[in-house]
Structure formats: structure tokens, C-alpha cells
Design an enzyme around this catalytic site. Structure first.
Site, PDB file in Angstrom:
ATOM      1  N   GLU A   9       0.817  -1.211   0.000  1.00 42.16           N
ATOM      2  CA  GLU A   9       0.000   0.000   0.000  1.00 42.16           C
ATOM      3  C   GLU A   9       0.852   1.264   0.000  1.00 42.16           C
ATOM      4  OE1 GLU A   9      -2.365  -0.705   3.426  1.00 42.16           O
ATOM      5  OE2 GLU A   9      -0.962   0.225   4.803  1.00 42.16           O
ATOM      6  N   ALA A  10       2.127   1.130   0.321  1.00 39.97           N
ATOM      7  CA  ALA A  10       3.042   2.274   0.231  1.00 39.97           C
ATOM      8  C   ALA A  10       3.238   2.701  -1.226  1.00 39.97           C
ATOM      9  CB  ALA A  10       4.380   1.913   0.857  1.00 39.97           C
TER      10      ALA A  10
END
Lengths: 258, 300
Positions: free
Chosen positions: A53-54
Site C-alpha cells: 500500500e506504500a
């Protein structure tokens, strides 16, 4: 041959890793799911595309990423995009096959709580980290898996707070909500494996070697149904354990549990 | 026009009591140096917004500078609980406003685009929507399913750390780019801290890498090692050991206070902090190079 010894965490991670298919695009969560996906990639699923998700796509970490924003995820990755792009272009648009999540509570219909324990949001008895990416992953990934130790407090009949949707109050309700993803398709515990039945209710479908259905029932907060064709999971192998302990988590940060 | 000033002056000039502050960076490039300078200058009643409060806001909340936090994942990434923020919330000492990551980032995207709000698809999990009146659901004017909307977030000040910038504030960053660009465009004032200040020609040599342009930047500060214990891709590693240690340090208010006394109030600036960190530790955070293949922009 001496019998292998392993922790509950190792048992869960190894069984969870086997659920991933080669070529899956997987949205990797923090902690044990992170180890799980990295183990699968180093065993049966070398073409697993790990999305973090980064904003990292196609990570090939050379070391265990402690966090999901570790620099080892970036070096050698296929692409790095902004957080808005990862959640909109990748997840919301429908480009993610699998979501692998954790959570403090999971209920009968696979709904997840990662927000508070207790009933009063404004005055939480125990404050948990909150959704992070979980709310959208649970809604929009094609298949979702969750792993957690089999304990009554973790498996209430109904979650205290619905951070992320499983089947809501049943499969029909999720369908009516029009969520694109297929929802919770399996829960790995240290006793066995649960899958949703035709109504979306989590049902015991497999046991790890040496575990019993009674143990699973005693540690579940609702009257747990047991599938007629109850399987036994394949034993943990030396190869899987070795990769976990020597390559992925040599300091035992995630593997000590149980 | 050069916007290059010392970090101390930038904080003094652009961060006021009561401000909504967005210290950007998803795990990567977290501007710890600026956070610590805000504490040394004793700002109060801040509203601290970040998708992941991380240790930077745990430390700032411990120091008593915050009235409220806005977040989407309040944990110590990869370690567990963010103990100070968590206990302040549980004890009713800190206001909070919560979103999912996508909700939080969509707020910034709306703010950065000059829009009042932006829509997202429904997720089926409506409890946060009930708990946070800022999250609303509206009909799709084109006849589809209802959508979830969140309001623009326009922080008073954003602090964005980058690998390199020129003196005007044109900034190159790479690695995890999180919400840096969105925070910079959404905020009313922008402080850029940079590992290196480079000539404008270096920026012009690779314009696709300029995520933040001078147009939106108010101050540029040269602050090497500004991110420790977070990291700067290609410059130094994340200090994962410190993230694990913080789990112990933050077990008691006393040990956090003494940590702050030693590492924030006890040093003048980031250079002194890094000196204090010691050669051995700095050495362990060093990384080997892994260069990208150059690209050809062409001469026209």
C-alpha cells in the site's frame, strides 16, 4: 527423521502461503501477511506480484521488510506510485487479485475489526491501529484471506466495530452492497482453516495435523459448523520452515508467537 | 528566487500554535528533524495530520504539542501499537479524526486539486462513516450507486522531506512517494527539507523526477539525515532497530520524557543529533549504491 517443531505463527504463515497462486497480484499487509507472501514467492509462487500500500508494485525484497514501507521493497521493483494511485488505479479499479490481512477480531461472516474493542467508539476501552488499507482491500480485492490465532476473543459472533466488510450479515447482503471483490474466502488459524458456506458463514473445513474440531469449536465465539468433508492440512515441511527462520525472519520478530 | 533558510527559521516563520500540520511521508522520508524543531520551539495546540502518525507524531504527542490527530493507521509500522497516541486517545486526552488510508489520501488529493471533496466507491463497512460525520454518502448524479465522499484537507503547513532540491524549492524525490506531492499542493504553506541542495541544472537534467515545484514551496532547508529513524532512499537505511526499541521506550511516559530531553531538547539541531547518534550507528545505516540506467531526454 526427527519431528519438526514450529510455533503457531509459523504454522499459520506456512499454511497461508500455500493459498496464494503463482501469478496472483497480491496486496500485502503488514506483519505476518508480509512474511506469508514473501514465503510463497520463495517457494511455489515465484511469479507472485506483491503490491504494497506504500505504492510499490512487483517488489522483490532482498531482506525481510519490517514495515510495508521498507526501502528493500523499492530497489528492483517494477513500479512505484503514489498512495492515491495505488488505492485508485490498482485497488478500486479492480487490478488486485488477493488481499491478505490481519485484524484483532473477525466474526461469523468474515467481517473484520481493527479499530476498537468495546462498543463506544468515542470512548474506546482498547484503541487499535484502525483501517489502514484494510477497508478498501476487503471490499475490492478479488479474494481475501485472513490469518489469526484461534481464540474466542478473536472470533466473536459479531465484531465490535466493522472496519472492513466480509459478508456483512450474509452473502446476499454483500451482493446487495455491490462490492466488486469476492470477499473473505478463507481464514487460517493455528488450529485449522475456515471457509464461508453458501450463506457466507465461516465453517471449519480443515484441521492442522493433530488438532481437533472440538478445539476449534471451543475457541470460536459462535456455534461453529464443521464441514462434512473435513480435510487435514499438509504437514509443515523443513524447506518452508528453513526459509522462514533463516531467510525471512532470522530475528524471530514475527515467528516467536506460540 | 532563493527560498533557502535554516530549518529553525522556517519553523519559526511558518508553523504557528493551533496549525493543522501535515508532516508527509509514508514510512519513507518522514521529516523527523522538522518535528523535533517544532518541539524545541514549543508549539502548542497543533492538529497533527498524517496517514500513519508513526513515531514522529508519537513523540510530538508525548511532548504535549498536539490538540488533535487525524490519521488512517495508528500503529508502529511492523512493530505494533503506537503507545503514546493510543493511550492519550484511550484516556480521553487527545481528540482524533479517523479515515481509511484511501479516505485520508483522497482528502489530500481533493485539497491538492482545489476541489471541495472527492468521491470513492462504497466498501460495505459503514461503521467509520457513522463515527465520523466528515464521511458522507451521496447519490451518483449519473444514476449509478451512491458514492462515499470526503472533504478536502488543506493543512496550514506541510513539511516534505526530499532527496534533493534547488534553492528555489524545485524538488526531486524517488522511492516511496506516498502523499508527498498531494500534501505539498494541498497545504497553504510548504516547508521542503532536503538531504542535498543542488544546482537548478541538476533538477533540469531530469524534470520527470520533479514532484514538487518551486511554485508551491515557501521555504527550503538543507537538513542531511533529517529522517532518522525513517530513511531516505539511496541515502541511508531505515533504522528498524530503533522502531523496535521505541516499543520499549514508549512503555512509560517517564522514559519517553527522558528520551525527548536527551535527543530533542538536549541537542541544538539535526547535525548535533547525528553526531550524538555516533559513528557506529551511522555506519550501520549506510547503504551500497544501486544506480538506475540513465535515460535520454534528447537535445532539441
Amino acid at each position: 527423521m526427527t519431528e519438526l517443531t514450529y510455533s503457531s505463527a509459523e504454522l499459520m504463515i506456512i499454511n497461508a502461503a500455500r493459498l496464494l497462486r503463482d501469478g496472483d497480484v497480491v496486496f500485502v499487509g503488514v506483519g505476518q501477511p508480509n512474511l506469508t507472501c514473501n514465503l510463497a514467492k520463495r517457494t511455489h509462487a515465484p511469479n507472485l506480484v506483491m503490491i504494497y500500500e506504500a505504492g510499490v508494485i512487483g517488489a522483490e525484497p532482498a531482506r525481510l521488510p519490517l514495515s510495508i514501507g521498507d526501502p528493500t521493497l523499492v530497489s528492483g521493483a517494477l513500479s512505484v506510485v503514489s498512495m492515491y494511485d495505488i488505492f485508485s488505479l490498482y485497488l478500486q479499479r479492480g487490478n488486485v487479485d488477493v488481499g491478505f490481512m490481519g485484524g484483532a477480531q473477525i466474526d461469523k461472516f468474515g467481517n473484520i475489526n481493527a479499530t476498537i474493542i468495546g462498543s463506544d467508539y468515542a470512548h474506546p476501552k482498547t484503541r487499535l491501529p484502525g483501517s489502514g488499507g484494510s477497508q478498501e482491500i476487503a471490499a475490492w480485492a478479488n479474494r481475501c484471506y485472513l490469518m489469526t490465532p484461534h481464540q474466542k476473543r478473536r472470533f466473536p459472533e459479531k465484531v465490535d466495530f466493522m472496519t472492513s466488510a466480509g459478508f456483512l450479515n450474509g452473502r446476499k447482503q454483500r451482493k446487495a452492497a455491490g462490492l466488486r471483490g469476492g470477499g473473505m474466502v478463507g481464514v487460517v488459524t493455528d488450529i485449522g482453516f475456515m471457509e464461508p458456506d453458501e450463506n457466507g458463514e465461516l465453517t471449519l473445513t480443515a484441521l492442522h495435523p493433530g488438532k481437533t474440531a472440538e478445539q476449534a469449536k471451543e475457541n470460536t465465539g459462535w456455534p461453529l459448523k464443521v464441514a462434512a468433508s473435513l480435510r487435514t492440512t499438509e504437514p509443515v515441511t523443513e524447506k518452508e520452515l528453513k526459509i522462514l527462520q533463516e531467510e525471512l525472519d532470522p530475528k524471530g520478530i514475527y515467528l516467536r508467537g506460540g | 528566487m532563493s527560498k533557502l533558510i535554516p530549518l529553525k527559521d522556517a519553523i519559526s516563520k511558518y508553523v504557528s500554535n493551533g496549525d493543522v500540520v501535515y508532516a508527509a511521508g509514508f514510512t519513507h522520508l518522514i521529516p523527523f528533524a522538522a518535528g523535533h524543531e517544532i518541539l524545541r520551539q514549543n508549539r502548542r495546540d497543533l492538529v497533527l495530520a498524517r496517514a500513519t502518525p508513526d513515531l514522529i507524531y508519537d513523540q510530538m504527542v508525548a511532548a504535549g504539542c498536539a490538540r488533535k490527530v487525524i490519521f488512517s493507521y495508528m500503529g508502529n509500522p511492523g512493530v505494533g501499537s503506537l503507545r503514546i497516541v493510543r493511550s492519550a486517545i484511550e484516556q480521553g486526552k487527545l481528540e482524533w479524526e479517523e479515515y481509511s488510508h484511501f479516505g485520508m489520501i483522497t482528502r489530500l488529493q481533493a485539497g491538492a486539486s482545489g476541489l471541495p471533496f472527492l468521491p470513492m466507491n462504497q466498501t460495505g463497512a459503514a461503521d467509520l462513516e457513522k463515527a465520523n460525520p466528515n464521511i458522507k454518502r451521496i447519490p451518483d448524479p449519473y444514476g449509478g450507486k451512491d458514492v462515499i465522499v470526503v472533504p478536502a484537507l488543506n493543512p496550514d503547513v506541510a513539511i516534505v522531506h526530499v532527496q534533493r532540491a534547488d534553492a528555489n524549492g524545485n524538488a526531486h524525490l524517488w522511492g516511496i512517494i506516498g502523499e508527498q506531492k498531494e500534501a505539498a499542493f494541498a497545504a497553504k504553506k510548504v516547508i521542503v527539507t532536503a538531504e542535498e541542495i543542488v544546482d537548478e541544472s541538476v533538477i533540469r537534467s531530469d524534470p520527470n523526477r520533479t514532484l514538487i515545484p518551486s511554485v508551491v514551496v515557501d521555504a527550503v532547508c538543507r537538513v542531511p539525515f533529517a529522517c532518522h529513524p525513517s530513511y531516505a532512499q539511496g541515502y541511508y537505511d531505515r533504522d528498524n532497530d530503533f522502531y523496535l526499541q521505541w516499543d520499549k521506550i514508549s512503555e512509560s511516559v517517564e522514559s519517553v520524557k527522558s528520551w525527548l530531553d536527551e535527543w530533542v531538547y538536549g541537542v541544538k539541531d539535526r547535525a548535533e543529533y547525528m553526531e550524538k547518534l555516533g559513528e557506529e550507528k551511522r555506519g550501520r545505516l549506510k547503504i551500497k549504491s544501486r544506480m538506475s540506467e540513465p535515460i535520454n531526454y534528447g537535445e532539441y
